[in-house]
Design a protein around this motif. Structure first.
Motif, PDB file in Angstrom:
ATOM      1  N   MET A 733       0.817  -1.206   0.000  1.00 45.49           N
ATOM      2  CA  MET A 733       0.000   0.000   0.000  1.00 45.49           C
ATOM      3  C   MET A 733       0.854   1.261   0.000  1.00 45.49           C
ATOM      4  O   MET A 733       0.506   2.270  -0.633  1.00 45.49           O
ATOM      5  CB  MET A 733      -0.924  -0.009   1.223  1.00 45.49           C
ATOM      6  N   LEU A 734       1.997   1.218   0.694  1.00 45.72           N
ATOM      7  CA  LEU A 734       2.904   2.368   0.665  1.00 45.72           C
ATOM      8  C   LEU A 734       3.476   2.574  -0.735  1.00 45.72           C
ATOM      9  O   LEU A 734       3.689   3.714  -1.170  1.00 45.72           O
ATOM     10  CB  LEU A 734       4.031   2.162   1.676  1.00 45.72           C
ATOM     11  N   LEU A 735       3.735   1.488  -1.416  1.00 45.46           N
ATOM     12  CA  LEU A 735       4.206   1.614  -2.800  1.00 45.46           C
ATOM     13  C   LEU A 735       3.149   2.268  -3.677  1.00 45.46           C
ATOM     14  O   LEU A 735       3.469   3.109  -4.532  1.00 45.46           O
ATOM     15  CB  LEU A 735       4.585   0.235  -3.346  1.00 45.46           C
ATOM     16  N   VAL A 736       1.890   1.891  -3.476  1.00 50.08           N
ATOM     17  CA  VAL A 736       0.801   2.486  -4.259  1.00 50.08           C
ATOM     18  C   VAL A 736       0.713   3.983  -3.996  1.00 50.08           C
ATOM     19  O   VAL A 736       0.545   4.786  -4.917  1.00 50.08           O
ATOM     20  CB  VAL A 736      -0.532   1.777  -3.938  1.00 50.08           C
ATOM     21  N   TYR A 737       0.841   4.388  -2.730  1.00 51.39           N
ATOM     22  CA  TYR A 737       0.815   5.811  -2.402  1.00 51.39           C
ATOM     23  C   TYR A 737       1.951   6.568  -3.096  1.00 51.39           C
ATOM     24  O   TYR A 737       1.781   7.706  -3.544  1.00 51.39           O
ATOM     25  CB  TYR A 737       0.914   6.004  -0.892  1.00 51.39           C
ATOM     26  N   SER A 738       3.103   5.942  -3.191  1.00 52.54           N
ATOM     27  CA  SER A 738       4.231   6.582  -3.871  1.00 52.54           C
ATOM     28  C   SER A 738       3.965   6.729  -5.362  1.00 52.54           C
ATOM     29  O   SER A 738       4.354   7.732  -5.981  1.00 52.54           O
ATOM     30  CB  SER A 738       5.505   5.778  -3.637  1.00 52.54           C
ATOM     31  N   PHE A 739       3.312   5.733  -5.952  1.00 56.31           N
ATOM     32  CA  PHE A 739       2.967   5.845  -7.374  1.00 56.31           C
ATOM     33  C   PHE A 739       1.957   6.966  -7.601  1.00 56.31           C
ATOM     34  O   PHE A 739       1.990   7.633  -8.643  1.00 56.31           O
ATOM     35  CB  PHE A 739       2.414   4.519  -7.889  1.00 56.31           C
ATOM     36  N   ILE A 740       1.055   7.176  -6.654  1.00 57.12           N
ATOM     37  CA  ILE A 740       0.121   8.306  -6.777  1.00 57.12           C
ATOM     38  C   ILE A 740       0.886   9.624  -6.702  1.00 57.12           C
ATOM     39  O   ILE A 740       0.602  10.570  -7.447  1.00 57.12           O
ATOM     40  CB  ILE A 740      -0.948   8.227  -5.665  1.00 57.12           C
ATOM     41  N   GLU A 741       1.859   9.679  -5.832  1.00 57.86           N
ATOM     42  CA  GLU A 741       2.655  10.896  -5.678  1.00 57.86           C
ATOM     43  C   GLU A 741       3.507  11.165  -6.908  1.00 57.86           C
ATOM     44  O   GLU A 741       3.673  12.317  -7.316  1.00 57.86           O
ATOM     45  CB  GLU A 741       3.541  10.764  -4.434  1.00 57.86           C
ATOM     46  N   GLU A 742       4.049  10.156  -7.522  1.00 55.36           N
ATOM     47  CA  GLU A 742       4.883  10.312  -8.714  1.00 55.36           C
ATOM     48  C   GLU A 742       4.470   9.264  -9.738  1.00 55.36           C
ATOM     49  O   GLU A 742       5.085   8.201  -9.853  1.00 55.36           O
ATOM     50  CB  GLU A 742       6.358  10.170  -8.345  1.00 55.36           C
TER      51      GLU A 742
END
Length: 1041
Positions: A733-742
């Protein structure tokens, strides 16, 4: 503050050879008009030809006191005196006086000549314009050709009218025929001898349209431009907007009753300084009333106060009231490059007026604004405003100041000005003065394009003038006047100079050379930015002037006297425009360099964009010298970040990309993750970049985006082990949040909308192979956060080659996450189509070996998962398990069947949309039959469904009836199902399935009906005994109830 730059705006000068001492001069239409002192003769000289040859000369009917030329109509208007009387006259077709003994016609306003000029050749006409008051000032509109006359207490507006000569001939012939019938034949012969060219010549005339009454002021100078009316007194300037309206309005006559103030000889009346702009201008104490006089105009006129400015003499500074008198009132129009000057109103209108010590330039359209205030070093006698320069004359010098007209026009012409795309120096930029040119005894100045005409009369000063000048020098505290040239008391001289200004491109180049001094000594100097901004506005003004030259059709003299034709002239102008465009791009690059390390650093971005330079050239221009204390400026970094954010298909070379990494690692390390994800950085060196990122992690700490970026570098180095370890550092889920950010870690492009090309990254391809669930979750998150459109996501999965697997998984995941009805209906139709395709193309028998290719991998969500987690998938009806038992088909086939059945059992899918698709599925198989039966049931076709089910699979009828025939459909138990079972059991008495179904049906019917109703259902074929137990049960239930 006025900046002074040692740039010379003048290229050459020549003296006009006139025979008599000139008293008045004016110019226009490529000609210079000279009126001899005290004489009644006007001489016209060409200013566009070498040597300024004489064009023509003609006599006036009186001594000329004022003279003006109109560009529109090419006519002259004069105020003349004769026998102590003042006259207003207009001279049209004056160019035909170049011929010897040319005819001249004299007529009154509105009385067109019916004589020889109509029947034959063209001649000069003198139009007498009668007035009820003595005229004191005249002005011509450069847009319409209308004429404004200032009288003692009124302003009279005359509208220019044109009438074709051919129509005048026909009118004249009709009058002649009606008066002298015998002259018809001679008139016809005369008309036949008239040349075709003369038929097309228009006759000019004027119509008195409006009279403006100004009872308490006395006009000294007037100006007219595109409906704007300006009037100047000795200490006041008033600008009005005169609009024609078709509505009938009551005119304000209040001003007519106001009496002018009485002459207070015993008092000293001192005016108070006042400036009223826009709507506040109506609060001035100058009433104006309208008197309409036009016969043809049916509408009314309305007045709007635009600007009022009043000055008061500064006696404490040693200035007398004479030195405070205003002069050089001018309304100046400016057309943008998108306008046709002959058809549209000007985009900008400016008002200029001047005191002897200061000049003021206002913008009138789109809000009244003071653009510039010019402080003169000496007493100025006259000033003229042009597109790119303000020319002023003192007694002994000609000087030029820069203007801000182009800055105002640029913002009207281009809506992208003052954005990240384009920029332009502000309209309130401080002005600058250029090098002056010395003369002796200057009296007046006028300008035609690049030709400045000066009149000098170097007469000896009288004793009174000498004493006044000496006194003024002693009282002035600001600027000493230039020392007068030595002229003998008996010496008299006069000259008319035509001073040519250099081309804007030449002046620009001189400004650039001048700016190098600041660039070498102090690159961050304020004067460097100011001078480059001046050069920018100069080029913009030149481009506007070139567009005007291409559209200008009123310059008769230039058209007739130039050797080159219109096509050659247009080609030359277009070539000049190309050089100006190239110079403008160079200037934008210089301004970008200037703003890179100064305040307002955000302006470096639009200027670098306007320069058209590739990013590598911009980097080279901003590369600091070795051992230099200077680093990269904030403006350059701002430009570079915006460039990296742009979605472009052009990639930097490895050398350039590595240099960009070095720039940000030194200046802004926090931006390194965004830099690595940028599309132009695809050729970056992964090993070198990884070392920089590891250093960043050591100093700044671990972060999820940084970890993903480092994993991407490992992937580019084919180190899958380290890649896997880095990706497993953080939760999914943290990886998904990072993809949303960049999001550019996964996709490039797509920012401009769904039609923008989109490309996948190496990380996306690896996730599709090793972690498809993370990829699907990331794509759903990007879609829900408006980072990716649905069509773009489809393109991504197709580019990955997994449109039959991960794309469907993405759609199924979207159905669980999305709340948009339009998107949900689109996805429901898509997944239903896919399920039908799978049922059509897959074998119903179990697969001997599972598929391992990417396009046919196992779905991420099973049918049970979707039923439990997605509201759009409904629980399977109980009777479906009878029609399609588990483990009777292959896994893929069974999953597709259950998912489609679940969609049909759910509340969201529109059955009507999938019925045409189901026609591809045959009803021969039970699973195919189950789908068609589901659709028929969802559409309310219970009767036919019961019949089909009894025909194909009677063992499922009770389960079907228990689930479907409820509530309002309960009557179908005895109206449809019971009769069908009775008939089929009678035909096949040994069918145990039908008999069991009949018994179950009778049990339900006995529970729901009364004994009387049940009795009516018993058939009369002798089988009543079979129904009696159920009738007894019904009766007992009824008695208990």
């Amino acid at each position: 503050m006025v900046h002074v730059y040692n740039c010379h705006p003048f290229s050459s000068q020549q003296i006009v050879q006139v025979e008599q001492e000139p008293g008045l001069v004016c110019c226009g239409g490529g000609a210079l008009f000279v009126v001899a002192t005290g004489g009644c003769k006007v001489e016209a000289y060409s200013v566009v030809q070498e040597g300024c040859p004489l064009i023509c000369r003609f006599a006036t009917m009186g001594a000329v006191r004022k003279i003006q030329h109109s560009k529109i109509g090419d006519y002259l208007v004069t105020i003349e005196e004769k026998n102590s009387a003042t006259y207003l006259r207009a001279y049209t077709n004056w160019r035909y006086q170049a011929e010897e003994k040319a005819r001249v016609g004299v007529r009154l306003l509105g009385h067109l000549l019916r004589g020889a000029s109509v029947r034959g050749g063209v001649q000069m006409e003198i139009i007498e314009i009668p007035l009820s008051e003595r005229p004191v000032a005249v002005a011509c509109c450069s847009v319409t050709g209308d004429l404004l006359v200032g009288c003692e207490n009124t302003l009279v507006l005359f509208t220019l009218r044109r009438q074709n000569q051919q129509s005048l001939q026909s009118q004249s012939q009709q009058i002649v025929q009606s008066t002298w019938p015998n002259t018809q034949q001679s008139s016809s012969q005369s008309q036949g001898q008239t040349s075709t060219s003369n038929q097309n010549i228009s006759i000019l005339d004027f119509e008195r349209s409006v009279i403006l009454h100004l009872p308490i002021i006395k006009p000294k100078q007037v100006s007219l431009c595109a409906g704007y009316v300006a009037v100047r007194t000795e200490l006041e300037v008033l600008v009005l907007k005169l609009d024609a309206s078709s509505e009938n309005q009551t005119l304000d006559e209040s001003a007519e009753s106001i009496e002018p103030p009485e002459d207070q000889a015993d008092f000293l009346v001192v005016s108070i300084h006042q400036e009223l702009l826009g709507e506040r201008a109506k609060d001035c104490d100058i009433p104006v009333s309208i008197e309409k006089t036009g016969l043809e105009d049916r509408g009314q006129y309305t007045l709007t106060y635009i600007l009022f400015r009043r000055f008061s003499p500064d006696y404490f500074q040693g200035c007398s009231e004479d030195e405070t008198h205003l002069h050089s009132l001018q309304l100046y129009p400016l057309f943008t490059s998108n306008q046709s000057e002959t058809l549209e109103e000007p985009a900008c209108v400016f008002c200029f007026f001047s005191l002897p010590t200061a000049g003021y330039l206002y913008s009138l359209k789109g809000g009244v604004e003071l653009l510039s205030a010019y402080q003169y070093p000496e007493k100025v006698q006259e000033a003229v405003l042009t597109d790119h320069l303000l020319h002023v004359i003192t007694k002994n010098a000609l000087q030029c100041f820069t203007v801000r007209l182009a800055a105002v026009a640029a913002r009207i012409d281009d809506p992208y000005i003052d954005t990240t795309m384009k920029a332009c120096p502000p309209s309130n930029l401080e002005v600058c003065a250029l090098r002056m040119q010395l003369f002796i005894g200057l009296r007046s100045v006028c300008v035609y394009r690049r030709h400045v005409i000066l009149l000098s009369t170097a007469d000896a000063e009288t004793s009174e003038e000498t004493e006044r000048n000496t006194q003024r020098r002693g009282l002035s505290r600001k600027w000493p006047l230039s020392s007068s040239k030595g002229i003998s008391a008996s010496g008299h001289g006069w000259n008319i100079y035509v001073v040519d200004t250099v081309s804007p491109l030449t002046l620009y180049q001189e400004m650039v050379e001048y700016s190098q001094r600041y660039a070498e000594s102090n690159p961050q100097a304020q004067s460097l930015r100011h001078l480059l901004s001046e050069a920018h506005l100069l080029l913009r003004a030149a481009l506007l002037q070139n567009s005007e030259l291409l559209q200008d059709s009123e310059d008769y003299l230039v058209v007739s006297l130039q050797r080159d034709g219109p096509a050659e002239r247009q080609t030359a102008t277009q070539a000049d425009t190309g050089e100006l465009d190239e110079a403008l791009r160079q200037n934008c690059a210089q301004l970008g360099d200037c703003f890179s390390s100064q305040k307002d650093c955000h302006l470096a971005l639009p200027y670098y964009r306007m320069s058209g330079l590739p990013v590598t050239d911009v980097i080279a221009r901003n590369r600091p010298f070795p051992c230099s204390p200077h680093s990269y400026g904030p403006g350059f970094l701002f430009y570079l970040k915006h460039y990296l954010l742009e979605e472009t298909e052009q990639s930097l070379s490895q050398e350039a990309a590595d240099e960009v990494m070095d720039i940000f690692s030194q200046s802004e390390p926090s931006e390194l993750v965004s830099v690595c994800a940028s599309p132009p950085m695809t050729n970056i060196s992964p090993a070198r970049t990884l070392r920089i990122l590891q250093n960043l992690e050591d100093t700044a700490g671990v972060s999820v985006p940084l970890t993903i970026t480092m994993a991407t570098m490992m992937l580019l180095m084919d180190d899958l082990t380290q890649y896997t370890q880095l990706m497993e550092r953080h939760a999914e889920m943290l990886l998904v949040y990072s993809f949303i950010e960049e999001p550019r870690m996964l996709v490039h492009g797509g920012v401009g909308g769904q039609h923008t090309p989109i490309r996948v990254t190496a990380l996306t391809r690896q996730l599709a192979k090793s972690n498809p669930g993370l990829l699907v979750a990331a794509m759903v998150a990007l879609h829900e956060n408006n980072k990716v459109q649905l069509e773009q996501a489809d393109h991504i999965f197709k580019e990955l080659g997994c449109e039959n697997s991960l794309e469907v998984d993405f759609w199924e995941a979207m159905l669980m996450a999305s709340s948009q009805d339009a998107v949900i209906q689109e996805l429901l139709f898509r997944v239903a189509s896919v399920y039908i395709d799978r049922l059509t193309n897959t074998h119903s028998e179990p697969d001997p070996e599972p598929a391992h290719n990417l396009s046919s991998q196992k779905p991420l969500k099973s049918a049970d998962d979707l039923i439990n987690s997605c509201s759009h998938y409904g629980a399977l009806y109980p009777w479906l398990t009878v029609l399609s038992p588990v483990h009777t088909t292959s896994f893929q086939h069974q999953e597709a069947l259950h998912k489609l059945q679940s969609l049909l059992c759910g509340p969201s899918l529109s059955v009507g949309s999938v019925v045409p698709l189901l026609e591809r599925l045959s009803e021969e198989t039970l699973w195919g039959f189950s789908l068609h039966l589901l659709c028929a049931t969802r559409r309310g076709q219970y009767g036919s469904s019961i019949e089909k089910l009894l025909d194909r699979c009677p063992q499922a009828i009770i389960a079907y009836a228990n689930h479907q025939l409820q509530d309002k459909n309960m009557v179908l138990w005895w109206q449809k199902l019971l009769p069908e079972l009775c008939n089929r059991t009678r035909a096949s008495a040994d069918n145990s399935i039908l008999l069991a179904a009949l018994k179950e049906t009778l049990v339900v019917v006995a529970m729901e009906m009364s004994p009387a109703e049940f009795l009516e259902l018993i058939p009369d074929d002798g089988t009543a005994s079979y129904f009696l137990p159920h009738l007894l049960t019904c009766s007992q239930r009824h008695l208990l109830a």
